[in-house]
Design a protein around this motif. Structure first.
Motif, PDB file in Angstrom:
ATOM      1  N   ILE A  88      -6.343  28.833 -66.253  1.00 48.12           N
ATOM      2  CA  ILE A  88      -6.411  27.424 -65.818  1.00 48.12           C
ATOM      3  C   ILE A  88      -7.822  26.887 -66.112  1.00 48.12           C
ATOM      4  O   ILE A  88      -7.988  25.833 -66.714  1.00 48.12           O
ATOM      5  N   GLY A 100     -14.687  20.054 -66.002  1.00 45.42           N
ATOM      6  CA  GLY A 100     -13.660  19.058 -65.723  1.00 45.42           C
ATOM      7  C   GLY A 100     -14.285  17.730 -65.319  1.00 45.42           C
ATOM      8  O   GLY A 100     -14.099  16.721 -65.990  1.00 45.42           O
ATOM      9  N   LEU A 101     -15.052  17.741 -64.236  1.00 43.61           N
ATOM     10  CA  LEU A 101     -15.716  16.505 -63.778  1.00 43.61           C
ATOM     11  C   LEU A 101     -17.005  16.229 -64.553  1.00 43.61           C
ATOM     12  O   LEU A 101     -17.575  15.171 -64.418  1.00 43.61           O
ATOM     13  N   GLU A 138     -11.473  22.574 -73.823  1.00 47.20           N
ATOM     14  CA  GLU A 138     -11.472  21.167 -74.247  1.00 47.20           C
ATOM     15  C   GLU A 138     -12.891  20.576 -74.190  1.00 47.20           C
ATOM     16  O   GLU A 138     -13.365  19.995 -75.155  1.00 47.20           O
ATOM     17  N   LEU A 197     -13.837  23.578 -62.995  1.00 45.34           N
ATOM     18  CA  LEU A 197     -13.290  22.232 -62.814  1.00 45.34           C
ATOM     19  C   LEU A 197     -14.399  21.222 -62.522  1.00 45.34           C
ATOM     20  O   LEU A 197     -14.352  20.085 -62.984  1.00 45.34           O
ATOM     21  N   LEU A 198     -15.427  21.648 -61.767  1.00 40.87           N
ATOM     22  CA  LEU A 198     -16.537  20.746 -61.446  1.00 40.87           C
ATOM     23  C   LEU A 198     -17.455  20.556 -62.646  1.00 40.87           C
ATOM     24  O   LEU A 198     -17.851  19.437 -62.970  1.00 40.87           O
ATOM     25  N   ALA A 245     -12.635  29.419 -60.058  1.00 40.32           N
ATOM     26  CA  ALA A 245     -11.813  28.415 -60.750  1.00 40.32           C
ATOM     27  C   ALA A 245     -12.383  27.016 -60.518  1.00 40.32           C
ATOM     28  O   ALA A 245     -12.451  26.198 -61.442  1.00 40.32           O
ATOM     29  N   VAL A 271      -9.407  23.806 -69.209  1.00 36.04           N
ATOM     30  CA  VAL A 271     -10.391  22.740 -68.951  1.00 36.04           C
ATOM     31  C   VAL A 271     -11.662  22.982 -69.768  1.00 36.04           C
ATOM     32  O   VAL A 271     -12.216  22.065 -70.375  1.00 36.04           O
TER      33      VAL A 271
END
Lengths: 154, 154
Positions: free
Chosen positions: B16, B96-97, B23, B92-93, B88, B20
């Protein structure tokens, strides 16, 4: 297919929380003070299974729009996975570490992230947004319940 | 069997983060300022795959002792899953963000949780503890890298 992958992912993540919760709910959780509005223990498993399925359907529907709205979908799914990770973390803090205060601080962040995901999903697909309404209501209730349990046992 | 389940769980959670990261690493990450000690991009995927396999082996070995040391094993696995969820969340932070500051705050908590898991694993099974040493070193390095990237781009 995308809906199935997302529902399965949510159920797998939920089952990790489930193992920790199931153990603690019959031992530690019965011994602590709980407010009068605390629901019966048997309600948690079916409620969470339903919520994971609904959020998985919502995420799958949003993912289906990846070709037409690439940036918006990616951003919405980043928030979706952040809330999913925080969701798993909450069970580990509350039932795993048996630390209602740490869990309370974390669930407020979780609630904000669920709300942000709901807003982003709703813009992409109204129906995907609706999938988050029961989840938002339940976590809102869980936040109050967590707060009350911390207060009664501090 | 328990080792296989744990390795598979870590690789699924890692995949997962991987989506992220993959990309963002070819788009956003190439455009920001990085310190001189930033490793080449191709190194992240094999390093993380190795680290997820090692931590999964460690967790499986600890889980095998559930019959003889129930409380200690459960407590060690709670910390293991907390660090896995935070692991994980970090991707994402950061990717992702695209928020290095939020990721930096989070990775310090992650590092502490990995260290706590290492200590608990080491007490139950020396070899399971050793599985965490490369992971600790890498996340220690990643913390410095994350800090440098935040500093250079703030």
């Amino acid at each position: 297919m995308k809906i199935l992958v997302m529902v399965a992912t949510c159920l797998v993540v939920g089952s990790i929380s489930g193992v920790v919760t199931r153990e603690a709910i019959t031992t530690w959780y019965v011994t602590i003070e709980k407010p009068s509005f605390n629901p019966p223990n048997w309600i948690f498993a079916p409620v969470w299974t339903t919520l994971y399925i609904l959020m998985g359907i919502g995420a799958g529907l949003v993912w289906q729009q990846i070709e037409t709205k690439r940036q918006e979908v990616k951003s919405a799914l980043v928030f979706f996975f952040i809330q999913l990770a925080l969701n798993a973390l909450w069970s580990l803090l509350f039932f795993g570490l048996k630390n209602p205060l740490l869990a309370l601080i974390e669930i407020v962040v979780l609630l904000l992230m669920i709300y942000e995901t709901f807003i982003k999903f709703n813009k992409l697909n109204k129906f995907a947004g609706y999938m988050f309404i029961p989840y938002l209501l339940w976590v809102g209730f869980a936040t109050i319940l967590n707060g009350a349990i911390w207060w009664l046992n501090k």
